[in-house]
Design a protein around this motif. Structure first.
Motif, PDB file in Angstrom:
ATOM      1  N   GLY A 126       0.866  -1.375   0.009  1.00 36.84           N
ATOM      2  CA  GLY A 126      -0.052  -0.034   0.147  1.00 36.84           C
ATOM      3  C   GLY A 126       0.909   1.201  -0.020  1.00 36.84           C
ATOM      4  N   PRO A 127      -0.006   2.454  -0.196  1.00 36.50           N
ATOM      5  CA  PRO A 127       0.988   3.677  -0.144  1.00 36.50           C
ATOM      6  C   PRO A 127       1.328   4.127   1.128  1.00 36.50           C
ATOM      7  N   LYS A 128       2.169   3.918   1.852  1.00 35.44           N
ATOM      8  CA  LYS A 128       2.821   4.082   3.181  1.00 35.44           C
ATOM      9  C   LYS A 128       3.455   5.313   3.163  1.00 35.44           C
ATOM     10  N   ASP A 186       2.967  -6.762  -7.615  1.00 34.04           N
ATOM     11  CA  ASP A 186       2.901  -8.248  -6.746  1.00 34.04           C
ATOM     12  C   ASP A 186       1.757  -8.873  -6.892  1.00 34.04           C
ATOM     13  N   LEU A 187       0.614  -8.372  -7.349  1.00 33.18           N
ATOM     14  CA  LEU A 187      -0.725  -9.094  -7.413  1.00 33.18           C
ATOM     15  C   LEU A 187      -0.576 -10.200  -8.172  1.00 33.18           C
ATOM     16  N   ALA A 188       0.231 -10.500  -9.216  1.00 32.72           N
ATOM     17  CA  ALA A 188       0.264 -11.576 -10.150  1.00 32.72           C
ATOM     18  C   ALA A 188       0.927 -12.740  -9.276  1.00 32.72           C
ATOM     19  N   THR A 203      -0.747   0.743  -5.155  1.00 30.59           N
ATOM     20  CA  THR A 203       0.626   1.267  -5.599  1.00 30.59           C
ATOM     21  C   THR A 203       1.047   0.401  -7.078  1.00 30.59           C
ATOM     22  N   PRO A 204       1.893   1.074  -7.929  1.00 29.21           N
ATOM     23  CA  PRO A 204       2.466   0.405  -8.843  1.00 29.21           C
ATOM     24  C   PRO A 204       3.151  -1.158  -8.443  1.00 29.21           C
ATOM     25  N   LYS A 205       3.865  -0.955  -7.268  1.00 33.72           N
ATOM     26  CA  LYS A 205       4.249  -2.178  -6.863  1.00 33.72           C
ATOM     27  C   LYS A 205       3.363  -3.279  -6.451  1.00 33.72           C
TER      28      LYS A 205
END
Length: 644
Positions: free
Chosen positions: A210-212, A451-453, A445-447
Motif C-alpha cells: 500500500g501507499p505508506k 505483486d498481485l500476479a 500502488t504500482p508495486k
C-alpha cells in the motif's frame, strides 16, 4: 375519591409498554425501509452474502438513534435490551415485539414479505461459516485463530515455520513490503512441507504494502566508533571492551558479541601476536592501546581498558619494530556511517520537502539563534496537493505531532505541538499520518499491482492496506479479475480515520467476493483517530462487522514485548485476552515469537470459557465454592454491634 395505587401502577405500566411498543415498531419500519432503499446495493453483493448485507443495513438503521432510554425501559420490563442484536437484528426486534404485543393483548405476525431470514441461530452460523471460509477451521478447543507475521529468515529457516505451526499458528502472514517473490515462494514451500509433516492446514495471507507515507532519508553523521569498557558505580573497571579485528578484503563476523569491529589490512593483521599492544591516538588526541588476547582463523580479538573514539584516518601501530616503518602502521579507512536524527522540541519548525533529497537537523548561529529549520523529505509528494494549513500531522506512530503552518509547492511548513518535554528524535523511514486531510491516494500502488500476479496465484487471503473507500475495494476486484479465475479472499485493513468512516460501504463492496474480512490495524488507527478513542473505535468496528457476519482480525502490538524481549507486560496480557472478541488475533515477528504463540493459544482457550463476543459465558465458577457455609460463633455484644 381516592385512587387505588394498584390501578395507578397498572395504568403506568401499560403506558410504558405502549410507548415502548410504538417506538420499536417505528424502528422496525425504518429498518425495512433501509433495505428497500438499498436494494441495488444488496443485489450487487454475492448471493451467499445477501442475508448478511440486509442484516448490516438493519443494524445501521437501528444505531442511527440513541437507544439508551429505550434500553432502560426494556430492561425494567424484563425484556431484551437489544445489547446482543448485532448478528440477528430483525429477529431480536421481532422477538421483543411479540412479547410486547402479548402484554397488550394484541396479535403479532410480521408481514410474510418481511419475514425474518437471519434468526438467532442463523446469525451465529453465518459468522462461523464465513470465519471458516476466510481463516480455515478453528483449532480444537479454541475458536479464535492465530495469525503470525513471517520474518525474512523464514525463507531460509524451515524449522521456524514448522515450530510455529506445531504451536498453533492458523494463518501465515507475509508482508509484501519486505523481501521479494523468491523469498515469499520459499516461505510458502516451507509451510506446505510443515503441513504435510504435521497433518495440519494453515492459510497463506499476503499483505499488499500500500501507499505508506514515510519520511525520507537523512544526511548521515560523520562516522565515529566509540570503544567503551564497563565500569562499576565507583568508576572502577569491571570489564574491558571486546574489539574484533578483521581483514578489509575478507570481512568475517565474530562468533560472540563484540563491543566494536575494526577493518584493517590482512597483511598487517597477519603479523599480530598474543599480548601485543596496538598503539594509536584517538579522535580526541588521547593516546590509547588495544591488547591482542586471541588469534583465530576468522579474525583477532583485542581488549581495551580505556574509552576511545575511532574515526576514518585513525592510525594503528605495531608494538614491535619491523624493517620498514610503513609496515608498522595501518590506517582505518572505513567505518559504518552513523544514523542521523532530527531532535524536535515544542514550537520547533520542520520543513517537509516534496523531493527525497537527504534531510538534516536545524542549524543555529553562535548565539543560538535559528539559521535554517530542520527539513526532511516525504515518500509520496503528491499529498502536497491535498493538505491544508491548520490540519494536524503526526510522525513515527504518533510520537511527534504538529500542525501544518503553511503549504507551498515544494514544501510544507510544520509547527511541532506534541513531543515529550525533552524533545523527540525524528529519523528517516518513519510513518506520517494526516488524519484530517482528504488525501487522493489510491490503495494500490504500482508495486502492489506488480505483486498481485504472485499474490493471486499463491495466497488464500489478500490484505488490502490503506483501503479508504469502496472504490479502492472495487479496483482490487478489477485487477484480480484480469489475472484469471482464482479468487483469494479479501481482508480490508482499517488503519485510517477515513476507512473507519467508510467501513459500511467498503464492506458492501468487499461482500461481492465469496469471502471477506476486516483487520483492525490498531497502530495507525490509534494515531489517526486519537489514542483516547481507540477502544471506542475498535468496539464499533467489531459491532459493524458482526452485523455483516464478517470475521475480524485483531492486530498490531499483540504480545509485542513478549515476542521481542521474551517477557510480556501485564497490560498486553489483558489486551491479548480482549482479542477473544475477534475471530483471529495477529502476532508480529520477534525473536521470541514461538513463546508468544504458545501464550496466546493458552489465553484464548481460557477466555473462550468466559466470553463469546459481548456475551458473558457463565461456566461453573470455582471461586463460588470457596465460601464455607458455617454459622460463626459470636457473643451477645458483637451481635448487638452488628444489628446497630
Amino acid at each position: 375519591m381516592t385512587t387505588n395505587p394498584v390501578n395507578k401502577n397498572t395504568y403506568l405500566q401499560d403506558a410504558v409498554v405502549d410507548g415502548v411498543l410504538r417506538e420499536l415498531m417505528d424502528i422496525r419500519a425504518e429498518m425495512i425501509a433501509e433495505t428497500l432503499a438499498c436494494q441495488l446495493r444488496i443485489d450487487q453483493v454475492r448471493g451467499n452474502n445477501r442475508d448478511s448485507a440486509r442484516n448490516l443495513l438493519h443494524y445501521l438503521a437501528l444505531r442511527r438513534r440513541d437507544l439508551r432510554p429505550l434500553q432502560l425501559k426494556l430492561a425494567a420490563l424484563g425484556l431484551s435490551s437489544l445489547g446482543r442484536a448485532e448478528s440477528h437484528v430483525l429477529a431480536t426486534i421481532d422477538a421483543v415485539l411479540e412479547v410486547l404485543h402479548r402484554l397488550t393483548g394484541q396479535a403479532w405476525m410480521p408481514p410474510a414479505q418481511e419475514s425474518t431470514v437471519v434468526d438467532f441461530a442463523a446469525g451465529e452460523r453465518l459468522l462461523a461459516d464465513h470465519s471458516d471460509c476466510l481463516l480455515g477451521a478453528a483449532a480444537n478447543g479454541r475458536g479464535v485463530r492465530i495469525m503470525v507475521t513471517m520474518p525474512s529468515e523464514a525463507a531460509e529457516d524451515y524449522s521456524l515455520i514448522h515450530n510455529l505451526l506445531e504451536q498453533g499458528m492458523d494463518c501465515m502472514r507475509i508482508n509484501c513490503a519486505h523481501d521479494d517473490s523468491v523469498a515469499w515462494a520459499q516461505m510458502i514451500a516451507h509451510l506446505q512441507q510443515a503441513e504435510r509433516a504435521l497433518s495440519r492446514t494453515c492459510r497463506v495471507v499476503m499483505d499488499l504494502a500500500g501507499p505508506k507515507l514515510r519520511t525520507g532519508p537523512l544526511d548521515p553523521r560523520l562516522a565515529v566508533l566509540r570503544i567503551r569498557p564497563t565500569h562499576d558505580d565507583h568508576g572502577r573497571l569491571s570489564a574491558p571492551a571486546r574489539v574484533w579485528l578483521t581483514a578489509e578484503s575478507q570481512q568475517t563476523a565474530p562468533h560472540s558479541p563484540a563491543n566494536a569491529s575494526l577493518l584493517l589490512p590482512a597483511e598487517w593483521l597477519s603479523r599480530l601476536f598474543l599480548g601485543e599492544q596496538l598503539k594509536f591516538t584517538d579522535a580526541r588526541g588521547a593516546k590509547r592501546n588495544l591488547t591482542v588476547v586471541d588469534i583465530t582463523e576468522q579474525g583477532y580479538w583485542a581488549e581495551a581498558t580505556q574509552s576511545a573514539y575511532i574515526v576514518p584516518g585513525t592510525v594503528f601501530n605495531h608494538e614491535r619494530k619491523v624493517a620498514h616503518a610503513d609496515d608498522r602502521q595501518a590506517t582505518i579507512n572505513l567505518l559504518p556511517q552513523a544514523e542521523n536524527a532530527i531532535l524536535l522540541k515544542q514550537d520547533d519548525l520542520l520543513i517537509l520537502t516534496r523531493d527525497l533529497a537527504p534531510g538534516r537537523p536545524a542549524t543555529y548561529d553562535s548565539s543560538g539563534q535559528l539559521l535554517t529549520p530542520a527539513m526532511i523529505g516525504c515518500s509520496i509528494p503528491e499529498i502536497f496537493d491535498d493538505v491544508r494549513a491548520g490540519e494536524p500531522i503526526w510522525f513515527d506512530d504518533g510520537k511527534i505531532g504538529g500542525v501544518i503552518d503553511r503549504v507551498e509547492f515544494a514544501q510544507v511548513m510544520v509547527r511541532i505541538t506534541h513531543v515529550r518535554p525533552r524533545g523527540e528524535k525524528l529519523r528517516g523511514d518513519k510513518g506520517i499520518n494526516l488524519p484530517e486531510s482528504r488525501l487522493r491516494m489510491g490503495a494500490l500502488t504500482p508495486k502492489d499491482i506488480e505483486d498481485l500476479a504472485f499474490v493471486v496465484e499463491n495466497a488464500d487471503v489478500i490484505e488490502l492496506s490503506f483501503a479508504n473507500t469502496a472504490a479502492d475495494v472495487e479496483l482490487l476486484h478489477e485487477h484480480m479479475a484480469r489475472l484469471g479465475d482464482r479468487r483469494p479472499a479479501i481482508v480490508l485493513k482499517i488503519e485510517t480515520r477515513r476507512a473507519f468512516e467508510n467501513l459500511p460501504t467498503m464492506l458492501l463492496a468487499a461482500m461481492r467476493a465469496p469471502c471477506c474480512g476486516v483487520m483492525i490495524a490498531r497502530g495507525d488507527l490509534a494515531v489517526e483517530c486519537g489514542f483516547e478513542r481507540l477502544a471506542e473505535v475498535q468496539e464499533e468496528i467489531l459491532w459493524i462487522c458482526e452485523a455483516a457476519h464478517v470475521p475480524v482480525i485483531w492486530a498490531t502490538q499483540v504480545l509485542e514485548t513478549l515476542a521481542k524481549e521474551g517477557m510480556p507486560s501485564r497490560a498486553e496480557i489483558t489486551d491479548a485476552a480482549m482479542g477473544d472478541r475477534a475471530e483471529c488475533v495477529m502476532i508480529n515477528k520477534g525473536p521470541h515469537v514461538l513463546s508468544a504463540v504458545r501464550v496466546l493459544d493458552d489465553i484464548l482457550r481460557r477466555m473462550q470459557q468466559h466470553q463469546a463476543k459481548k456475551r458473558a459465558m457463565l461456566r461453573e465458577l470455582r471461586l463460588a465454592h470457596t465460601l464455607t457455609i458455617q454459622q460463626p460463633v459470636i457473643d451477645e455484644c458483637t451481635l448487638t454491634d452488628i444489628i446497630i
